[in-house]
Design a protein around this motif. Sequence first.
Motif, PDB file in Angstrom:
ATOM      1  N   THR A 153     -13.074   9.091 -28.715  1.00 49.01           N
ATOM      2  CA  THR A 153     -12.120  10.111 -28.822  1.00 49.01           C
ATOM      3  C   THR A 153     -11.365  10.689 -29.727  1.00 49.01           C
ATOM      4  O   THR A 153     -10.742  12.321 -29.558  1.00 49.01           O
ATOM      5  CB  THR A 153     -11.033   9.463 -27.582  1.00 49.01           C
ATOM      6  OG1 THR A 153     -12.088   9.338 -26.419  1.00 49.01           O
ATOM      7  CG2 THR A 153     -10.570  10.497 -26.788  1.00 49.01           C
ATOM      8  N   GLN A 156     -13.377  13.234 -31.777  1.00 47.94           N
ATOM      9  CA  GLN A 156     -13.995  14.309 -31.133  1.00 47.94           C
ATOM     10  C   GLN A 156     -12.729  15.121 -31.698  1.00 47.94           C
ATOM     11  O   GLN A 156     -12.925  16.054 -31.646  1.00 47.94           O
ATOM     12  CB  GLN A 156     -14.147  14.007 -30.028  1.00 47.94           C
ATOM     13  CG  GLN A 156     -15.477  12.989 -29.488  1.00 47.94           C
ATOM     14  CD  GLN A 156     -16.981  14.041 -30.160  1.00 47.94           C
ATOM     15  OE1 GLN A 156     -16.224  15.366 -29.506  1.00 47.94           O
ATOM     16  NE2 GLN A 156     -17.919  13.307 -29.915  1.00 47.94           N
ATOM     17  N   TRP A 157     -11.583  14.517 -31.247  1.00 50.62           N
ATOM     18  CA  TRP A 157     -10.271  15.696 -31.877  1.00 50.62           C
ATOM     19  C   TRP A 157     -10.101  15.098 -33.470  1.00 50.62           C
ATOM     20  O   TRP A 157     -10.036  16.348 -32.935  1.00 50.62           O
ATOM     21  CB  TRP A 157      -9.469  14.423 -31.409  1.00 50.62           C
ATOM     22  CG  TRP A 157      -7.552  14.963 -31.370  1.00 50.62           C
ATOM     23  CD1 TRP A 157      -6.963  16.379 -31.028  1.00 50.62           C
ATOM     24  CD2 TRP A 157      -7.280  14.479 -32.932  1.00 50.62           C
ATOM     25  NE1 TRP A 157      -6.216  16.241 -31.897  1.00 50.62           N
ATOM     26  CE2 TRP A 157      -6.010  15.530 -32.755  1.00 50.62           C
ATOM     27  CE3 TRP A 157      -7.330  13.922 -33.923  1.00 50.62           C
ATOM     28  CZ2 TRP A 157      -4.630  15.487 -33.793  1.00 50.62           C
ATOM     29  CZ3 TRP A 157      -6.232  13.641 -35.035  1.00 50.62           C
ATOM     30  CH2 TRP A 157      -5.139  14.641 -34.940  1.00 50.62           C
ATOM     31  N   TRP A 163      -6.399  19.569 -27.686  1.00 48.74           N
ATOM     32  CA  TRP A 163      -5.734  19.025 -27.297  1.00 48.74           C
ATOM     33  C   TRP A 163      -6.313  19.157 -25.874  1.00 48.74           C
ATOM     34  O   TRP A 163      -6.180  18.711 -25.095  1.00 48.74           O
ATOM     35  CB  TRP A 163      -4.807  19.400 -27.825  1.00 48.74           C
ATOM     36  CG  TRP A 163      -3.771  18.939 -28.406  1.00 48.74           C
ATOM     37  CD1 TRP A 163      -3.602  19.160 -29.626  1.00 48.74           C
ATOM     38  CD2 TRP A 163      -3.636  17.271 -28.581  1.00 48.74           C
ATOM     39  NE1 TRP A 163      -2.603  18.378 -30.886  1.00 48.74           N
ATOM     40  CE2 TRP A 163      -2.867  17.006 -30.019  1.00 48.74           C
ATOM     41  CE3 TRP A 163      -4.000  16.152 -28.250  1.00 48.74           C
ATOM     42  CZ2 TRP A 163      -2.642  15.671 -30.879  1.00 48.74           C
ATOM     43  CZ3 TRP A 163      -3.418  14.443 -28.702  1.00 48.74           C
ATOM     44  CH2 TRP A 163      -2.694  14.688 -29.899  1.00 48.74           C
ATOM     45  N   LEU A 166      -8.528  17.093 -24.519  1.00 46.50           N
ATOM     46  CA  LEU A 166      -7.306  15.582 -23.499  1.00 46.50           C
ATOM     47  C   LEU A 166      -6.826  15.463 -22.328  1.00 46.50           C
ATOM     48  O   LEU A 166      -6.569  14.358 -22.297  1.00 46.50           O
ATOM     49  CB  LEU A 166      -7.001  14.921 -24.659  1.00 46.50           C
ATOM     50  CG  LEU A 166      -8.145  15.338 -26.537  1.00 46.50           C
ATOM     51  CD1 LEU A 166      -7.321  13.888 -27.750  1.00 46.50           C
ATOM     52  CD2 LEU A 166      -9.355  14.603 -26.075  1.00 46.50           C
ATOM     53  N   CYS A 192     -14.248  19.019 -15.475  1.00 45.70           N
ATOM     54  CA  CYS A 192     -14.096  19.546 -17.108  1.00 45.70           C
ATOM     55  C   CYS A 192     -15.669  20.608 -17.294  1.00 45.70           C
ATOM     56  O   CYS A 192     -15.109  21.314 -17.665  1.00 45.70           O
ATOM     57  CB  CYS A 192     -14.428  17.652 -17.846  1.00 45.70           C
ATOM     58  SG  CYS A 192     -12.812  17.014 -18.223  1.00 45.70           S
TER      59      CYS A 192
ATOM     60  N   PRO B  46     -15.215  15.489 -25.806  1.00 43.75           N
ATOM     61  CA  PRO B  46     -14.053  15.620 -26.460  1.00 43.75           C
ATOM     62  C   PRO B  46     -13.404  15.079 -25.049  1.00 43.75           C
ATOM     63  O   PRO B  46     -13.122  14.191 -24.690  1.00 43.75           O
ATOM     64  CB  PRO B  46     -13.312  16.407 -26.744  1.00 43.75           C
ATOM     65  CG  PRO B  46     -13.529  17.666 -27.908  1.00 43.75           C
ATOM     66  CD  PRO B  46     -15.179  16.813 -26.937  1.00 43.75           C
ATOM     67  N   ALA B  47     -13.874  16.350 -23.685  1.00 41.14           N
ATOM     68  CA  ALA B  47     -13.315  15.841 -22.587  1.00 41.14           C
ATOM     69  C   ALA B  47     -14.324  14.345 -22.167  1.00 41.14           C
ATOM     70  O   ALA B  47     -13.344  13.921 -21.400  1.00 41.14           O
ATOM     71  CB  ALA B  47     -13.285  17.262 -21.899  1.00 41.14           C
ATOM     72  N   ALA B  50     -12.462  11.411 -23.276  1.00 39.85           N
ATOM     73  CA  ALA B  50     -11.127  10.888 -22.662  1.00 39.85           C
ATOM     74  C   ALA B  50     -11.116  10.406 -21.685  1.00 39.85           C
ATOM     75  O   ALA B  50     -10.841   9.319 -21.331  1.00 39.85           O
ATOM     76  CB  ALA B  50     -10.452  11.749 -22.714  1.00 39.85           C
ATOM     77  N   THR B  53     -13.358   6.575 -21.725  1.00 40.51           N
ATOM     78  CA  THR B  53     -11.911   5.528 -21.727  1.00 40.51           C
ATOM     79  C   THR B  53     -10.718   5.387 -20.549  1.00 40.51           C
ATOM     80  O   THR B  53     -10.773   3.801 -20.808  1.00 40.51           O
ATOM     81  CB  THR B  53     -10.878   6.356 -23.117  1.00 40.51           C
ATOM     82  OG1 THR B  53     -11.999   7.223 -24.267  1.00 40.51           O
ATOM     83  CG2 THR B  53      -9.896   5.435 -23.828  1.00 40.51           C
ATOM     84  N   LEU B  79      -6.540   3.661 -30.305  1.00 41.02           N
ATOM     85  CA  LEU B  79      -5.991   4.804 -30.007  1.00 41.02           C
ATOM     86  C   LEU B  79      -5.045   5.094 -31.330  1.00 41.02           C
ATOM     87  O   LEU B  79      -5.052   5.986 -32.307  1.00 41.02           O
ATOM     88  CB  LEU B  79      -5.411   5.978 -29.167  1.00 41.02           C
ATOM     89  CG  LEU B  79      -6.568   5.738 -27.829  1.00 41.02           C
ATOM     90  CD1 LEU B  79      -5.629   6.482 -26.745  1.00 41.02           C
ATOM     91  CD2 LEU B  79      -7.882   7.226 -28.109  1.00 41.02           C
TER      92      LEU B  79
END
Lengths: 208, 107
Positions: A153, A156-157, A163, A166, A192, B46-47, B50, B53, B79
Amino acid sequence: MGYVPLGMVFGFLFVQAGGAWYQALAASLLVYAGASQFAMIPMLAAGLPVASLALAALVINLRHAFYGLSLLDSQPRHPLKRLYLIFALTDETYSLVTTLSPRPSPEQMALLAAVNQGWWVLGTLLGAWLGEQLPVSLVGLEFALAALFAVLTVEQWRATRMWLPLVIAPVSYGLMAWWWPEQALLLAMAVCLVASLLWAGRANRGAA
Amino acid sequence: MNDVYVLLAILAMGAVTFVIRALPFLGGRWFKQSPVARRVGVFLPPAIMALLTVHSVVDLGFAAPGQLLPATVSVLVALALQVYARQPLASIAAATVLYMLWIQLAA
């Protein structure tokens, strides 16, 4: 080299869950996708349908669909090498071949991918062997998967600096877990996906 | 675990993973030219990470309620370490050891 310890954890957990060392080896040779291999262990131990495992692989590895884009213009000439490089395009291999400077030639990329998988397979075998020798089970080692997702994660960020995904992800998961706990993950993924299409469509119009 | 079942599962997962990785090489031109596909490619991964996780933490807490707090704290540690030190193995190892120690000492 980084693949040896993670491969060991995979082999260890696989054997401790009741699998055989050669089954763990087959997974590391034929699936070769770290996070989804970790996720398969409890699913196999619970005897879930093969379709559920395939769906898990789809969801966890979907991001790999975007890795090939940066390699479209530099593929090995030999068809078998090309196929192998596509097969072996894991997170680590992708970040290695795209961040090395000077950028490796397509032929070197295939070799690097093979070396990476070699480390992963070696780690798997070592871990499976340890798992068969050690009588104690390492309670809590399965947390390595959650930690791996957390690391991915962050990366990826780092790659996107966004943001919004996330924020949307945990919020939609929370809402779906409240509404229908058993299917929270799948429903939140659908949310998503819709959000990403809306965002992409809006950004697209904004650019035009 | 039954050999045939495990082999079928491995082949299915391997095939799905290979097709995913091969997609850009099959539809590369469309992928590259469609701005919407490219932007989805920026937003969605990324979604999903997340989500996975959060889900794996909730899953551990679901298996044994006492594990929710250690799992949450350990994931936050992973993180933070990854953001500041960017050493994937160290982040994973430190968070996993913290989690293992915590649940074993608390038990």
